[in-house]
Design a protein around this motif. Structure first.
Motif, PDB file in Angstrom:
ATOM      1  N   UNK A  50      -2.543   7.822   4.790  1.00 47.07           N
ATOM      2  CA  UNK A  50      -2.049   8.592   5.041  1.00 47.07           C
ATOM      3  C   UNK A  50      -1.289   9.316   5.178  1.00 47.07           C
ATOM      4  N   UNK A  51      -0.302   9.098   4.467  1.00 46.69           N
ATOM      5  CA  UNK A  51       0.705   9.865   3.785  1.00 46.69           C
ATOM      6  C   UNK A  51       2.410   8.940   3.641  1.00 46.69           C
ATOM      7  N   UNK A  52       3.497   9.496   3.696  1.00 54.25           N
ATOM      8  CA  UNK A  52       4.850   9.395   3.395  1.00 54.25           C
ATOM      9  C   UNK A  52       5.064   8.070   5.033  1.00 54.25           C
ATOM     10  N   UNK A  53       5.166   8.865   6.127  1.00 52.98           N
ATOM     11  CA  UNK A  53       4.757   8.031   7.419  1.00 52.98           C
ATOM     12  C   UNK A  53       4.990   6.564   7.747  1.00 52.98           C
ATOM     13  N   UNK A  54       3.071   6.374   6.368  1.00 50.85           N
ATOM     14  CA  UNK A  54       2.583   4.938   6.490  1.00 50.85           C
ATOM     15  C   UNK A  54       3.272   4.427   5.184  1.00 50.85           C
ATOM     16  N   UNK A  55       3.755   4.959   4.514  1.00 53.39           N
ATOM     17  CA  UNK A  55       3.754   4.312   3.146  1.00 53.39           C
ATOM     18  C   UNK A  55       4.528   2.337   2.705  1.00 53.39           C
ATOM     19  N   UNK A  56       6.155   3.069   3.978  1.00 56.45           N
ATOM     20  CA  UNK A  56       6.305   1.746   4.215  1.00 56.45           C
ATOM     21  C   UNK A  56       6.211   0.475   4.401  1.00 56.45           C
ATOM     22  N   UNK A  57       5.011   0.832   5.503  1.00 53.91           N
ATOM     23  CA  UNK A  57       4.628  -0.345   6.303  1.00 53.91           C
ATOM     24  C   UNK A  57       3.282  -0.705   5.338  1.00 53.91           C
ATOM     25  N   UNK A  58       2.886   0.160   5.240  1.00 49.12           N
ATOM     26  CA  UNK A  58       1.646  -0.241   3.526  1.00 49.12           C
ATOM     27  C   UNK A  58       1.900  -1.130   2.781  1.00 49.12           C
ATOM     28  N   UNK A  59       2.920  -0.807   2.270  1.00 53.69           N
ATOM     29  CA  UNK A  59       4.031  -1.570   1.164  1.00 53.69           C
ATOM     30  C   UNK A  59       4.544  -3.234   1.302  1.00 53.69           C
ATOM     31  N   UNK A  60       4.598  -3.290   2.497  1.00 51.55           N
ATOM     32  CA  UNK A  60       5.130  -4.720   3.560  1.00 51.55           C
ATOM     33  C   UNK A  60       3.764  -5.163   3.926  1.00 51.55           C
ATOM     34  N   UNK A  61       2.260  -4.686   4.108  1.00 52.79           N
ATOM     35  CA  UNK A  61       1.887  -5.612   4.790  1.00 52.79           C
ATOM     36  C   UNK A  61       0.704  -5.341   3.031  1.00 52.79           C
ATOM     37  N   UNK A  62       0.529  -4.860   2.587  1.00 57.61           N
ATOM     38  CA  UNK A  62      -0.379  -5.556   1.231  1.00 57.61           C
ATOM     39  C   UNK A  62       0.596  -6.598   0.028  1.00 57.61           C
ATOM     40  N   UNK A  63       2.458  -6.558   0.895  1.00 59.14           N
ATOM     41  CA  UNK A  63       2.857  -7.374   0.095  1.00 59.14           C
ATOM     42  C   UNK A  63       2.388  -8.885   0.572  1.00 59.14           C
ATOM     43  N   UNK A  64       2.179  -8.624   1.841  1.00 60.00           N
ATOM     44  CA  UNK A  64       1.867 -10.049   2.647  1.00 60.00           C
ATOM     45  C   UNK A  64       0.578 -10.260   2.685  1.00 60.00           C
TER      46      UNK A  64
END
Length: 363
Positions: free
Chosen positions: A347-361
């Motif tokens: 979904x692009x850069x707007x969602x990238x930060x949330x994606x990375x944190x969710x992926x890590x958890x």
């Protein structure tokens, strides 16, 4: 006032006392017996408006017609049953209806597997009963009993969780509009204005299915889930603001972009389809309801206020999402991981930060 300030959650009639008094002060319509304001004023209280220069905040965001039907039912002698998914305001709406109509929303029976007939009818102070025998002083009145003798509204939450004998007791009360007290050789007739608002969760339909006889005593209103993303966002935004006002979260309210992200995730995992309808998803096993979204954002605010700088970050949001989505570790971890990789990541850069944190958890 000091005591009220220390109460974790005030009943609706106290929390919105100024609005109720404003509506009563300008009342011009006929007021049913036992009510504090007219049906039109109750509708304004529930759906929002203005009265005597006071802004009336909406308590229910949804179909106005459904609210009109609910109010009109309570004008008659029929009880009201609200049915819906978790998070469709089944408890919120009855509380505010009772607050506006009677100024008292506290006559409540919480339906559980442990609810007995005594919670619907009456019980006894057994020390007094043994010492003095049956008497009015020894009688412990149920919320329904008190509503009948005062001509007001009783609320019964999650009626489908109550055992069949409890439902049968309620069927008798709604049919006869009276409670027999054989120990004192009298019957209590319901005063005008008495009614019952019950709720039932469609997810719990199989717990104790309501009998046809009991259903006939109710006018049934089905409360739908929010029809679109913007409606759900408005509900979540309003309720989070109200919750934050009563809790010491020490955090800023979530940005509209954060609310949109949460509501988007919840709607997609609830329906098993992306919002644009182009891609099917595996739904999560948990209840991805509007109420859960509200709690999630309040929890994120608590994390940000207690351990951050007071502004919700992707790190805070990811932690709350992990707990909301992954209810069954084996199944939901896979569902959540597929959503992260196939939907959120793209979904692009707007969602990238949330994606990375969710992926890590979710490792």
């Amino acid at each position: 006032m000091e005591k009220q300030q220390n109460v974790q959650r005030l009943p609706a009639e106290q929390q919105y006392q100024r609005e109720i008094e404003a509506l009563i002060s300008v009342e011009k319509e006929p007021v049913p017996r036992g009510w504090r304001m007219s049906p039109r004023s109750v509708l304004t209280y529930i759906t929002g408006g203005k009265a005597a220069g006071v802004e009336i905040t909406p308590k229910y965001i949804g179909s106005r017609r459904l609210v009109e039907i609910a109010i009109a039912t309570l004008v008659t002698d029929r009880a009201l049953l609200l049915i819906g998914e978790p998070g469709t305001a089944k408890s919120w709406l009855p509380e505010h209806l009772a607050a506006a109509i009677n100024g008292d929303s506290t006559k409540v029976v919480q339906g559980t597997a442990g609810t007995t007939e005594e919670h619907i009818r009456y019980s006894w102070n057994y020390a007094m009963l043994i010492a003095q025998g049956p008497s009015d002083a020894a009688l412990i009145k149920s919320p329904v009993y008190r509503a009948m003798e005062t001509g007001t509204i009783a609320r019964i939450e999650e009626i489908s969780r109550c055992a069949s004998e409890v439902q049968d007791a309620l069927t008798s009360i709604l049919s006869e509009k009276r409670i027999a007290v054989p120990e004192l050789t009298y019957e209590l007739p319901a005063q005008k204005g008495f009614s019952v608002i019950a709720t039932a969760n469609t997810r719990d339909k199989g717990v104790n299915e309501m009998s046809a006889a009991l259903k006939r005593r109710f006018n049934i209103v089905i409360l739908p889930t929010p029809s679109d993303l913007s409606s759900e966002m408005e509900i979540v935004k309003t309720r989070v603001e109200q919750m934050a006002a009563n809790l010491d979260l020490n955090a800023k309210l979530p940005d509209i972009d954060v609310i949109e992200q949460v509501c988007t995730i919840f709607r997609e995992l609830r329906s098993g389809m992306t919002l644009d309808g182009r891609q099917k998803l595996k739904p999560a096993s948990g209840v991805m309801s509007t109420a859960e979204a509200i709690s999630l954002l309040a929890g994120s605010m608590a994390l940000a206020g207690s351990f951050g700088n007071g502004q919700i970050t992707d790190y805070d949001l990811a932690a709350a999402l992990q707990g909301a989505v992954v209810k069954e570790e084996d199944k939901d971890s896979i569902v959540w991981n597929e959503y992260l990789e196939n939907i959120m990541k793209k979904r692009g850069s707007h969602w990238l930060g949330l994606y990375k944190e969710c992926k890590e958890l979710n490792k």
